[in-house]
Design an enzyme around this catalytic site. Structure first.
Site, short mmCIF file in Angstrom:
data_model
loop_
_atom_site.label_atom_id
_atom_site.label_comp_id
_atom_site.label_asym_id
_atom_site.label_seq_id
_atom_site.Cartn_x
_atom_site.Cartn_y
_atom_site.Cartn_z
N HIS A 15 -10.57 30.10 76.21
CA HIS A 15 -10.02 31.38 76.66
C HIS A 15 -8.51 31.49 76.39
O HIS A 15 -8.04 32.47 75.83
CB HIS A 15 -10.35 31.56 78.14
CG HIS A 15 -9.71 32.75 78.75
ND1 HIS A 15 -10.13 34.03 78.47
CD2 HIS A 15 -8.66 32.87 79.60
CE1 HIS A 15 -9.36 34.89 79.13
NE2 HIS A 15 -8.47 34.22 79.82
N LYS A 25 -10.82 37.31 92.54
CA LYS A 25 -11.85 37.88 91.64
C LYS A 25 -12.91 36.83 91.42
O LYS A 25 -12.61 35.69 91.05
CB LYS A 25 -11.24 38.23 90.29
CG LYS A 25 -10.55 39.57 90.26
CD LYS A 25 -10.49 39.99 88.81
CE LYS A 25 -9.35 40.88 88.51
NZ LYS A 25 -9.23 41.11 87.06
N GLU A 59 -1.62 30.63 79.39
CA GLU A 59 -1.59 31.58 80.51
C GLU A 59 -0.25 31.48 81.26
O GLU A 59 0.22 32.45 81.83
CB GLU A 59 -2.75 31.33 81.49
CG GLU A 59 -4.14 31.58 80.93
CD GLU A 59 -4.60 33.06 80.98
OE1 GLU A 59 -3.81 33.94 81.40
OE2 GLU A 59 -5.74 33.32 80.56
N ASN A 81 -3.14 41.18 82.28
CA ASN A 81 -4.05 41.23 81.12
C ASN A 81 -3.31 41.20 79.79
O ASN A 81 -3.91 41.40 78.74
CB ASN A 81 -4.92 42.49 81.17
CG ASN A 81 -5.87 42.46 82.35
OD1 ASN A 81 -6.26 41.38 82.79
ND2 ASN A 81 -6.20 43.61 82.88
N ARG A 119 -1.47 44.93 88.65
CA ARG A 119 -2.32 43.76 88.35
C ARG A 119 -2.72 43.76 86.89
O ARG A 119 -2.95 42.70 86.30
CB ARG A 119 -3.55 43.72 89.27
CG ARG A 119 -4.29 42.39 89.15
CD ARG A 119 -5.22 42.07 90.30
NE ARG A 119 -5.89 40.80 90.04
CZ ARG A 119 -6.62 40.11 90.92
NH1 ARG A 119 -6.76 40.55 92.14
NH2 ARG A 119 -7.17 38.98 90.59
N HIS A 141 -4.94 39.88 76.70
CA HIS A 141 -6.38 39.77 76.96
C HIS A 141 -7.20 40.86 76.26
O HIS A 141 -8.39 40.69 76.09
CB HIS A 141 -6.65 39.79 78.46
CG HIS A 141 -6.31 38.49 79.13
ND1 HIS A 141 -5.03 37.97 79.13
CD2 HIS A 141 -7.06 37.60 79.82
CE1 HIS A 141 -5.03 36.82 79.79
NE2 HIS A 141 -6.25 36.57 80.22
N HIS A 151 -10.01 39.06 74.52
CA HIS A 151 -11.43 39.19 74.88
C HIS A 151 -12.27 39.57 73.67
O HIS A 151 -13.39 39.09 73.51
CB HIS A 151 -11.61 40.25 75.98
CG HIS A 151 -11.21 39.77 77.33
ND1 HIS A 151 -10.73 40.62 78.32
CD2 HIS A 151 -11.20 38.53 77.87
CE1 HIS A 151 -10.46 39.91 79.41
NE2 HIS A 151 -10.73 38.64 79.16
N GLU A 189 -6.44 45.74 91.00
CA GLU A 189 -6.17 46.06 89.61
C GLU A 189 -5.84 47.52 89.35
O GLU A 189 -6.54 48.23 88.63
CB GLU A 189 -7.30 45.60 88.69
CG GLU A 189 -6.81 45.49 87.25
CD GLU A 189 -7.68 44.56 86.41
OE1 GLU A 189 -8.22 45.04 85.43
OE2 GLU A 189 -7.76 43.37 86.74
N ARG A 244 -24.43 37.81 103.09
CA ARG A 244 -23.42 38.89 103.03
C ARG A 244 -21.98 38.38 103.19
O ARG A 244 -21.09 39.12 103.56
CB ARG A 244 -23.68 39.99 104.06
CG ARG A 244 -25.00 40.65 103.85
CD ARG A 244 -25.05 42.04 104.43
NE ARG A 244 -26.36 42.61 104.16
CZ ARG A 244 -27.46 42.34 104.86
NH1 ARG A 244 -27.38 41.53 105.91
NH2 ARG A 244 -28.59 42.86 104.54
#
Ligand SMILES: NC(=O)c1ccc[n+]([C@@H]2O[C@H](COP(=O)([O-])OP(=O)(O)OC[C@H]3O[C@@H](n4cnc5c(N)ncnc54)[C@H](O)[C@@H]3O)[C@@H](O)[C@H]2O)c1
Ligand SMILES: [Zn+2]
Length: 358
Positions: free
Chosen positions: A261, A139, A181, A241, A237, A244, A248, A233, A117
């Site tokens: 990427h 993340k 990026e 993106n 945030r 993206h 994506h 997000e 956990r």
């Protein structure tokens, strides 16, 4: 030594950008930490394992190898890691060290988030993409057969140690892909960074140590600021993106093998820039400068054969889609973006067609 504080509800921590920070790794391991579990790939370990081991002297650690590759960023590999940790005597005081590219830091972070956990993780990213993006912000996750990063959690690290010296062994294509990026960070929030990248591409591409460090630091500063203001997000945030949404779709359409990427994101930034132009949100001169700058870090693998209609169809199935509405992060000037939803599919199609066939 630039140090950026990431402040989140879960934990406050430092993202340290410093040449040779690896040599000070012990300072970032809590005094009463239990056994260390280094999650890495064989290639990274062969190149940089000795350097890390040297500076862990005195600490008890075990190295866990992960085969690497997007296809292996799966729950089954997490189970292997957990088995390896148990076999190595892990308990709740153990610390995981993610030592590799973004695939390793995502997987190691998620393993740490869930093992018993939750145990602590220290991230030591070794690709440019992981240094400026994946390893900062908490993340973590793995892929499902249906799509990337569909299972995961937020698990903030003890610290992120960003050593630009590790990038010396990175294949040039990986390095360039990571730079997209960094360009993204300039476009969304930092005109000075963008201007630097636009005017010094040759120096940066030749891996000038000072410029590499400054560029990484500028990008990490932005990521740390954005995550600190908006860990989970919300709107802020989401600006990360930029590029993206279409990026994506391009990665998925080409089964994650044709583009790195960052390269797919570069195409995505070109599409978003074109869309901003079609919507009259972005001055011509800024659109021109964005294209010029991306071009300086090319050439990109061609994308002209991709069917824009298929890419548009994929936008609706992206994880970032909220209740069926596609959100676009669009530049309104270099250094400024807006989140726009409800753009007509026809216009998106047109922007993608124009951007992919320059
Ligand atoms: N968590 C996040 O916020 C976030 C953000 C962006 C990307 N990501 C994830 O990051 C992953 C991509 O990461 P990546 O681009 O770093 O790919 P990667 O982890 O596959 O690394 C690229 C390749 O470089 C090798 N490598 C790593 N360091 C090296 C070094 N110093 N020298 C030589 N070779 C080295 C790796 O073994 C690998 O073969 C994706 O899975 C993506 O989903 C996560
Ligand atoms: Zn990205």
């Amino acid at each position: 030594m630039p140090v950026f504080e990431v402040k989140t509800a879960q934990r406050n921590y430092s993202a340290v950008v410093e040449r040779g920070i690896l040599r000070r790794v012990r300072e970032y391991i809590p005094e009463r930490a239990g056994k260390l579990f280094i999650v890495t790939t064989r290639d990274v370990w062969e190149l940089h394992g000795t350097a890390l081991e040297q500076h862990l002297s005195g600490a008890e650690y075990k190295t866990l190898f992960f085969p690497g590759g997007e296809a292996n960023k799966r729950l089954s590999e997490m189970e292997n890691l957990a088995d390896g940790m148990l076999a190595g005597g892990a308990d709740r005081s153990s610390v995981v060290i993610g030592f590799g590219g973004g695939i390793v830091t995502d997987l190691a972070g998620f393993a740490a988030a869930t093992f018993m956990r939750g145990v602590r993780v220290l991230q030591i990213p070794t690709t440019l993409l992981a240094q400026v993006d994946a390893a900062v912000g908490g993340k973590t996750g793995v892929n499902l057969a249906q799509g990337k990063n569909l299972i995961g959690s937020f698990h903030q690290p003890l610290a992120v140690l960003i050593d630009p010296e590790l990038l010396a062994t990175l294949p040039p294509r990986e390095y360039r892909a990571g730079l997209f990026e960094v360009i993204k960070c300039g476009i969304i929030r930092d005109r000075a960074l963008f201007n630097l990248l636009d005017s010094c591409s040759e120096t940066l591409l030749s891996f000038d140590p000072g410029l590499v460090l400054d560029s990484i630091a500028a990008a990490v500063r932005i990521k740390a600021e954005v995550v600190s203001a908006d860990e989970r997000e919300g709107d802020l945030r989401r600006i990360l993106n930029f590029g993206h949404t279409v990026g994506h779709a391009i990665e998925a359409e080409t089964a994650y093998v044709r583009f790195l990427h960052g390269e797919a994101v570069a195409w995505g930034m070109l599409a978003a820039t074109k869309l901003a132009e079609l919507l009259h949100l972005l001055p011509d001169a800024d659109a021109f400068a964005i294209r010029r700058c991306i071009c300086r870090y090319g050439p990109l693998p061609p994308a002209a054969d991709l069917d824009p209609a298929r890419l548009v169809a994929r936008l609706g199935s992206d994880k970032k889609t909220v209740q069926g509405s596609v959100h676009f992060v669009l530049p309104t000037a270099i250094g400024c973006v807006r989140i726009i939803s409800g753009v007509e599919r026809e216009l998106i199609h047109q922007a993608i067609s124009l951007a992919l066939r320059p």
